[in-house]
Design an enzyme around this catalytic site. Structure first.
Site, short mmCIF file in Angstrom:
data_model
loop_
_atom_site.label_atom_id
_atom_site.label_comp_id
_atom_site.label_asym_id
_atom_site.label_seq_id
_atom_site.Cartn_x
_atom_site.Cartn_y
_atom_site.Cartn_z
N SER A 150 0.83 -1.20 0.00
CA SER A 150 0.00 0.00 0.00
C SER A 150 0.88 1.26 0.00
CB SER A 150 -0.97 -0.06 1.19
OG SER A 150 -2.00 0.86 0.99
N ASP A 227 -10.04 -5.76 -3.17
CA ASP A 227 -9.44 -4.75 -2.28
C ASP A 227 -10.31 -3.50 -2.32
OD1 ASP A 227 -7.85 -2.61 -1.36
OD2 ASP A 227 -6.00 -3.61 -1.97
N HIS A 261 -7.31 -6.16 1.13
CA HIS A 261 -6.12 -5.31 1.35
C HIS A 261 -5.33 -5.77 2.57
CE1 HIS A 261 -4.16 -1.46 0.37
NE2 HIS A 261 -4.10 -1.16 1.65
N1 LIG Z 1 -7.72 2.33 8.94
C1 LIG Z 1 -7.89 2.62 7.56
C2 LIG Z 1 -7.12 1.70 6.65
C3 LIG Z 1 -5.74 1.49 7.09
C4 LIG Z 1 -5.17 0.28 6.43
O1 LIG Z 1 -5.85 -0.52 5.77
N2 LIG Z 1 -3.89 0.14 6.61
C5 LIG Z 1 -3.21 -0.95 5.98
C6 LIG Z 1 -2.14 -0.37 5.09
S1 LIG Z 1 -2.85 0.82 3.97
C7 LIG Z 1 -2.55 -1.83 7.03
O2 LIG Z 1 -1.58 -2.50 6.75
N3 LIG Z 1 -3.06 -1.81 8.26
C8 LIG Z 1 -2.46 -2.50 9.38
C9 LIG Z 1 -2.77 -3.96 9.49
O3 LIG Z 1 -3.65 -4.47 8.80
O4 LIG Z 1 -2.08 -4.62 10.29
C10 LIG Z 1 -9.35 2.50 7.17
O5 LIG Z 1 -10.04 1.75 7.85
O6 LIG Z 1 -9.74 3.09 6.15
#
Ligand SMILES: N[C@@H](CCC(=O)N[C@@H](CS)C(=O)NCC(=O)O)C(=O)O
EC number: 3.1.2.12
Length: 286
Positions: A150, A227, A261
């Site tokens: 991402s 995604d 995602h």
């Molecule tokens: N919190 C945000 C999205 C954040 C998100 O999806 N972060 C991804 C990277 S873009 C991630 O790796 N989150 C941490 C995880 O899943 O451990 C939302 O709900 O819109």
């Protein structure tokens, strides 16, 4: 850099999963990074793969969720897993949003107040951290690669494209491929870099690829078809693929039916990424 300090160490697949802290000169704050040392690095210098995480992540997410230690051990590589922004630098509002400020450094060198005194994640991941790794661990500086997810996929792509030859290969899961055209990217690039779109272009893989003149190399993009951020126009892999075709830069876009995602998706396909990098790093699995 000073004060490199080991703060965790756990044996894993014959090697060690560690966490270090240090005072970063480029970010002017104390930072943590994860490091996996494979079994063979007791006796030999081994290749290194840098992993860059996405929004909201610290050095912990990939370390604890991707299951990558098994493959770093099998392919005999050091894995480096940095945090995603400076921490605790007391900029007003730094913790207010998930997609800007803490946890969202976007791998750029900020030029705008109040961010420009600390938010230099591009220099941190491409220069400062490799210097620390190469001088303190049995890493082969001539064999390094980069991958990410991402925001970190964007970071991996721009680091590769801006430094021809420095990284032997690049791969990305669900990368923000054209940040100038995504709302995440627009918020970050305008906040850190201001309104000058020529500066944005220096951190946009879809724009950078037209000037890439490094060694021939397949750029490996991985994308889940379900995604939610693909559907919301944050990622734009097709725009990157079109720009690569125009620039005659080889790219592989692998779509994964039904995957989202999350790290469940990353864990499913992470071994394919190790295989890709192993090919370019000249390693065979033990
Ligand atoms: N919190 C945000 C999205 C954040 C998100 O999806 N972060 C991804 C990277 S873009 C991630 O790796 N989150 C941490 C995880 O899943 O451990 C939302 O709900 O819109």
């Amino acid at each position: 850099m000073s004060g490199l300090k080991e703060i965790a160490s756990n044996k894993s697949f014959g090697g060690y999963q560690k966490v270090f802290s240090h005072d970063s000169t480029s970010l002017k704050c104390n930072m943590k990074f994860g490091l996996y040392l494979p079994p063979d690095c007791d006796t030999n210098k081994v290749p290194v793969i840098y992993w860059l995480s996405g929004l909201t992540c610290t050095e912990q997410n990939f370390m604890t969720k991707a299951g990558a230690q098994k493959y770093a051990s099998k392919y005999n590589v050091i894995l480096v897993m940095p945090d995603t922004s400076p921490r605790g630098v007391n900029i007003p509002g730094e913790d207010d949003s998930y997609d800007f400020g803490s946890g969202a450094g976007f791998y750029v060198n900020a030029t705008q107040e109040p961010w420009k005194s600390h938010y230099h994640m591009y220099t941190y991941v491409t220069s400062e951290l490799p210097e620390i790794i190469n001088s303190n661990f049995p890493a082969d500086p001539d064999r390094q690669s980069i991958m990410g997810h991402s925001m970190g996929g964007h970071g991996a792509l721009i680091s590769f494209l801006k430094n021809p030859g420095k990284y032997k290969s690049v791969s990305a899961f669900a990368a923000i491929c054209n940040p100038s055209e995504s709302s995440w990217g627009q918020r970050a690039l305008s906040g850190y870099l201001g309104d000058d779109k020529t500066l944005w272009a220096q951190y946009d893989a879809t724009k950078l690829v037209s000037n890439y003149n490094g060694p021939p190399n397949d750029i490996f993009l991985d994308q889940g078809s379900s995604d939610e951020f693909l559907e919301k126009g944050q990622l734009n892999p097709q725009k990157f693929v079109s720009a690569c075709k125009e620039a005659q830069v080889p790219v592989i876009l692998t779509m994964r039916d039904g995957y989202d995602h999350s790290y469940f998706y990353i864990a499913t396909f992470i071994e394919e990424h190790f295989k890709h990098h192993a090919k370019y790093l000249g390693i065979s699995s033990s």
